[in-house]
Design a protein around this motif. Structure first.
Motif, PDB file in Angstrom:
ATOM      1  N   ASP A 118      30.620   5.837  51.787  1.00 19.14           N
ATOM      2  CA  ASP A 118      31.230   7.162  51.809  1.00 19.14           C
ATOM      3  C   ASP A 118      30.733   7.888  53.050  1.00 19.14           C
ATOM      4  O   ASP A 118      29.589   7.745  53.461  1.00 19.14           O
ATOM      5  N   PHE A 119      31.615   8.662  53.664  1.00 18.99           N
ATOM      6  CA  PHE A 119      31.284   9.351  54.901  1.00 18.99           C
ATOM      7  C   PHE A 119      32.135  10.604  55.036  1.00 18.99           C
ATOM      8  O   PHE A 119      33.151  10.761  54.362  1.00 18.99           O
ATOM      9  N   GLU A 120      31.691  11.504  55.909  1.00 18.67           N
ATOM     10  CA  GLU A 120      32.400  12.744  56.167  1.00 18.67           C
ATOM     11  C   GLU A 120      32.852  12.774  57.613  1.00 18.67           C
ATOM     12  O   GLU A 120      32.167  12.264  58.496  1.00 18.67           O
ATOM     13  N   VAL A 121      34.015  13.388  57.842  1.00 16.12           N
ATOM     14  CA  VAL A 121      34.565  13.509  59.186  1.00 16.12           C
ATOM     15  C   VAL A 121      34.962  14.965  59.407  1.00 16.12           C
ATOM     16  O   VAL A 121      35.679  15.549  58.598  1.00 16.12           O
ATOM     17  N   PHE A 122      34.486  15.533  60.506  1.00 12.25           N
ATOM     18  CA  PHE A 122      34.815  16.892  60.900  1.00 12.25           C
ATOM     19  C   PHE A 122      36.044  16.812  61.796  1.00 12.25           C
ATOM     20  O   PHE A 122      35.973  16.306  62.914  1.00 12.25           O
ATOM     21  N   GLN A 123      37.208  17.258  61.287  1.00  9.85           N
ATOM     22  CA  GLN A 123      38.443  17.110  62.045  1.00  9.85           C
ATOM     23  C   GLN A 123      39.413  18.255  61.771  1.00  9.85           C
ATOM     24  O   GLN A 123      39.290  18.957  60.775  1.00  9.85           O
ATOM     25  N   ARG A 124      40.370  18.410  62.671  1.00  7.37           N
ATOM     26  CA  ARG A 124      41.387  19.445  62.503  1.00  7.37           C
ATOM     27  C   ARG A 124      42.306  19.090  61.350  1.00  7.37           C
ATOM     28  O   ARG A 124      42.487  17.927  61.015  1.00  7.37           O
ATOM     29  N   MET A 125      42.956  20.113  60.800  1.00  9.04           N
ATOM     30  CA  MET A 125      43.902  19.875  59.709  1.00  9.04           C
ATOM     31  C   MET A 125      45.126  19.110  60.222  1.00  9.04           C
ATOM     32  O   MET A 125      45.772  18.392  59.478  1.00  9.04           O
ATOM     33  N   SER A 126      45.438  19.260  61.491  1.00  9.51           N
ATOM     34  CA  SER A 126      46.597  18.589  62.074  1.00  9.51           C
ATOM     35  C   SER A 126      46.301  17.140  62.493  1.00  9.51           C
ATOM     36  O   SER A 126      47.223  16.390  62.798  1.00  9.51           O
ATOM     37  N   ASP A 127      45.025  16.739  62.507  1.00  7.16           N
ATOM     38  CA  ASP A 127      44.665  15.358  62.869  1.00  7.16           C
ATOM     39  C   ASP A 127      45.114  14.381  61.794  1.00  7.16           C
ATOM     40  O   ASP A 127      45.187  14.725  60.608  1.00  7.16           O
ATOM     41  N   GLU A 128      45.403  13.166  62.211  1.00  4.10           N
ATOM     42  CA  GLU A 128      45.741  12.104  61.263  1.00  4.10           C
ATOM     43  C   GLU A 128      44.506  11.763  60.431  1.00  4.10           C
ATOM     44  O   GLU A 128      43.394  11.716  60.957  1.00  4.10           O
ATOM     45  N   PRO A 129      44.664  11.508  59.133  1.00  2.00           N
ATOM     46  CA  PRO A 129      43.507  11.132  58.312  1.00  2.00           C
ATOM     47  C   PRO A 129      42.949   9.774  58.743  1.00  2.00           C
ATOM     48  O   PRO A 129      43.668   8.934  59.280  1.00  2.00           O
ATOM     49  N   VAL A 130      41.647   9.610  58.497  1.00  2.00           N
ATOM     50  CA  VAL A 130      40.996   8.324  58.789  1.00  2.00           C
ATOM     51  C   VAL A 130      41.598   7.283  57.855  1.00  2.00           C
ATOM     52  O   VAL A 130      41.808   7.549  56.665  1.00  2.00           O
ATOM     53  N   SER A 131      41.902   6.097  58.375  1.00  2.00           N
ATOM     54  CA  SER A 131      42.547   5.083  57.539  1.00  2.00           C
ATOM     55  C   SER A 131      41.696   3.830  57.328  1.00  2.00           C
ATOM     56  O   SER A 131      41.951   3.080  56.392  1.00  2.00           O
ATOM     57  N   VAL A 132      40.682   3.617  58.191  1.00  2.00           N
ATOM     58  CA  VAL A 132      39.851   2.409  58.039  1.00  2.00           C
ATOM     59  C   VAL A 132      38.374   2.780  57.950  1.00  2.00           C
ATOM     60  O   VAL A 132      37.922   3.757  58.547  1.00  2.00           O
ATOM     61  N   CYS A 133      37.648   1.996  57.203  1.00  2.00           N
ATOM     62  CA  CYS A 133      36.211   2.184  57.014  1.00  2.00           C
ATOM     63  C   CYS A 133      35.463   1.790  58.292  1.00  2.00           C
ATOM     64  O   CYS A 133      35.705   0.716  58.834  1.00  2.00           O
ATOM     65  N   PRO A 134      34.538   2.640  58.769  1.00  2.00           N
ATOM     66  CA  PRO A 134      33.762   2.287  59.957  1.00  2.00           C
ATOM     67  C   PRO A 134      32.766   1.145  59.708  1.00  2.00           C
ATOM     68  O   PRO A 134      32.307   0.502  60.644  1.00  2.00           O
ATOM     69  N   GLU A 135      32.455   0.853  58.446  1.00  2.00           N
ATOM     70  CA  GLU A 135      31.508  -0.208  58.107  1.00  2.00           C
ATOM     71  C   GLU A 135      32.177  -1.578  57.994  1.00  2.00           C
ATOM     72  O   GLU A 135      31.694  -2.552  58.553  1.00  2.00           O
ATOM     73  N   CYS A 136      33.298  -1.633  57.245  1.00  2.00           N
ATOM     74  CA  CYS A 136      33.900  -2.944  56.981  1.00  2.00           C
ATOM     75  C   CYS A 136      35.315  -3.100  57.547  1.00  2.00           C
ATOM     76  O   CYS A 136      35.853  -4.208  57.543  1.00  2.00           O
ATOM     77  N   GLY A 137      35.942  -2.011  57.992  1.00  2.00           N
ATOM     78  CA  GLY A 137      37.275  -2.080  58.572  1.00  2.00           C
ATOM     79  C   GLY A 137      38.416  -2.117  57.569  1.00  2.00           C
ATOM     80  O   GLY A 137      39.573  -2.256  57.950  1.00  2.00           O
TER      81      GLY A 137
END
Length: 82
Positions: free
Chosen positions: A14-33
């Motif tokens: 589990d992780f947190e991302v600081f991003q704009r509301m207009s940014d595309e959501p994260v789709s892949v895990c940074p650990e396993c892809g």
């Protein structure tokens, strides 16, 4: 900008991302892809501190006792000669 929380169902990361509301959501895990999903969290509650936030803090001044001064709520007022 809001902080979004994500979790990977494959590896449990589990992780947190600081991003704009207009940014595309994260789709892949940074650990396993593998694909991740965004978690809806309650966020932070609002915490009011100090005077003025409670019913009894914003009420009018207490009524004068019988025989007291109506302008200063004192039972022995030098200004009003009581």
């Amino acid at each position: 900008m809001p902080t979004y929380e994500y979790v990977c169902d494959s590896c449990g990361h589990d992780f947190e991302v600081f991003q704009r509301m207009s940014d595309e959501p994260v789709s892949v895990c940074p650990e396993c892809g593998k694909p991740v999903r965004r978690v809806i969290s309650g966020g932070l509650g609002i915490n009011f501190r100090g005077s003025g936030f409670y019913v009894n803090d914003s009420s009018s001044a207490p009524k004068a006792a019988s025989g007291g001064c109506s302008s200063c709520s004192s039972s022995s007022c030098a200004t009003c000669k009581h």
